[in-house]
Design an enzyme around this catalytic site. Structure first.
Site, PDB file in Angstrom:
ATOM      1  N   THR A  20     -13.478  -1.088  -1.294  1.00  0.00           N
ATOM      2  CA  THR A  20     -13.959  -2.011  -0.124  1.00  0.00           C
ATOM      3  C   THR A  20     -15.272  -2.373  -0.526  1.00  0.00           C
ATOM      4  O   THR A  20     -15.697  -3.675  -0.152  1.00  0.00           O
ATOM      5  CB  THR A  20     -13.951  -1.327   1.105  1.00  0.00           C
ATOM      6  OG1 THR A  20     -12.513  -1.145   1.597  1.00  0.00           O
ATOM      7  CG2 THR A  20     -14.695  -2.038   2.333  1.00  0.00           C
ATOM      8  N   SER A  66      -8.320   1.735  -3.904  1.00  0.00           N
ATOM      9  CA  SER A  66      -8.525   3.470  -4.362  1.00  0.00           C
ATOM     10  C   SER A  66      -7.096   4.024  -3.484  1.00  0.00           C
ATOM     11  O   SER A  66      -6.843   4.967  -4.085  1.00  0.00           O
ATOM     12  CB  SER A  66      -9.431   4.068  -4.031  1.00  0.00           C
ATOM     13  OG  SER A  66      -9.720   4.586  -2.900  1.00  0.00           O
ATOM     14  N   THR A  99     -13.237   3.945  -0.599  1.00  0.00           N
ATOM     15  CA  THR A  99     -13.279   5.306   0.089  1.00  0.00           C
ATOM     16  C   THR A  99     -11.961   6.370   0.522  1.00  0.00           C
ATOM     17  O   THR A  99     -12.156   7.689   0.332  1.00  0.00           O
ATOM     18  CB  THR A  99     -13.680   4.885   1.525  1.00  0.00           C
ATOM     19  OG1 THR A  99     -12.920   4.115   2.464  1.00  0.00           O
ATOM     20  CG2 THR A  99     -15.270   4.276   1.551  1.00  0.00           C
ATOM     21  N   ASP A 100     -10.855   5.548   0.258  1.00  0.00           N
ATOM     22  CA  ASP A 100      -9.810   6.255   0.462  1.00  0.00           C
ATOM     23  C   ASP A 100      -9.616   7.572  -0.343  1.00  0.00           C
ATOM     24  O   ASP A 100      -8.877   8.574   0.338  1.00  0.00           O
ATOM     25  CB  ASP A 100      -8.443   5.471   0.547  1.00  0.00           C
ATOM     26  CG  ASP A 100      -8.257   4.222   1.588  1.00  0.00           C
ATOM     27  OD1 ASP A 100      -9.111   4.550   2.624  1.00  0.00           O
ATOM     28  OD2 ASP A 100      -7.851   3.452   1.658  1.00  0.00           O
TER      29      ASP A 100
END
Ligand code: ASP
Length: 321
Positions: A20, A66, A99-100
């Site tokens: 992101t 990710s 971030t995932d």
């Protein structure tokens, strides 16, 4: 421990992988309907004017959301990180990431490299096109951490907090301060470009880059199964029949498992499959009963445990254990 450390200006290499932080939306106020991994790492750098004129280099290693992280990208990233860390002029590395699965990549890099220089993963919860994008400040903070004298190990920097690779967890779906280090609290905070540190840097013995040398399509297949009310054993039996090579069980609470699921797991173990137990709880570790053998995954999240078992199986294949 609390300490305030000053900067020095060594070369920091920024490795881009997407996420992101590199995301874009056609609607400036849209923080969720964007597409991740649209901007190059060079573009991300250009959005942080204070970094202009400082010794930074940028390299695009991957460009993905990710959620789709995979063994091939991890292999390429670990190799790129190791290659740059070996350069005497390089003081530290920053990896821009989604971030995932950031916590999985952070943990993998720490286990494999246990670097003596800082490797700082950085991400953002809002795309680069947001009205108040968090990426540029996070990137500036990440470079400040990478330039901190004495910094070492793999850490993550978001929302002004620094988290150690073994503790960091994404704990919120939306807020910009979406990450936590659980019981331990963050390793430190970044305030106006200065790190205030509360805990030691991540340390440990590196497994070595060689452990990842297997063709990524041949990495051992390890799955996570979760215990819950109404759990059944059918999914485990189907996985075993399909050739799964290891199982991680995210147990309820302190590692309890529904009896129907337990039965299938016992069958899998009896057939020679490694089965590691951890907890589905967001915080805490498995606390063993007196005299009971602790699980190898007692202190790991299910996704860390999955990686740990995968690394152990990779290492065993290479004759390492
Ligand atoms: N799906 C995105 C990613 O992990 C989410 C993010 O970066 O915040 O790449």
């Amino acid at each position: 421990m609390t300490s305030t450390i000053e900067h020095s200006a060594g070369t920091v290499v920024i490795l881009g992988t997407g996420g992101t932080i590199a995301g874009a939306s056609s609607v400036a106020g849209d923080n969720v309907g964007y597409t991740a991994a649209q901007r190059s790492v060079a573009d991300l750098l250009a959005a942080v004017p204070p970094l202009a004129g400082t010794p930074v280099e940028a390299e695009q290693v991957a460009q993905l959301d990710s959620k789709d992280m995979d063994a091939a990208t991890w292999q390429a990233l670990a190799r790129a990180v190791a290659r740059h860390l070996a350069r005497p002029a390089v003081q530290g590395i920053v990896v821009t990431h989604g971030t995932d699965t950031l916590e999985e990549t952070a943990w993998l890099l720490q286990q494999v490299l246990a670097p003596a220089k800082p490797v700082v993963l950085v991400a953002a919860m809002r795309p680069a096109t947001a009205l108040a994008a968090d990426g540029p400040q996070n990137l500036l903070d990440a470079v400040a951490v990478a330039r901190t004298p004495g910094a070492r190990g793999v850490v993550a920097v978001l929302a002004g907090q620094v988290h150690a690779a073994d503790r960091v967890r994404k704990v919120h779906t939306y807020r910009t301060d979406a990450f936590s280090s659980g019981d331990a609290g963050p390793l430190g905070v970044v305030e106006e470009g200065v790190l205030r540190r509360f805990a030691d840097w991540p340390a440990g013995v590196a497994l070595g880059l060689d452990v990842l040398d297997t063709d990524p399509t041949q990495w051992p297949w390890v799955e996570i199964v979760t215990s819950h009310a109404g759990a059944r054993g059918d999914a485990v039996r189907a996985l075993v029949a399909a050739g799964v090579q290891g199982l991680v069980v995210a147990g309820t609470g302190n590692g309890s498992v529904h009896r129907a699921l337990q039965q299938a797991l016992d069958e899998a173990r009896a057939a020679g499959l490694p089965v590691w137990l951890c907890s589905r709880c967001a915080g805490g570790v498995l606390v063993p009963a007196p005299g009971a053998a602790p699980s190898p995954a007692a202190a790991l999240s299910p996704w860390q445990a999955r990686l740990a078992l995968q690394l152990q199986l990779l290492s065993a294949r290479r004759g390492g254990g």
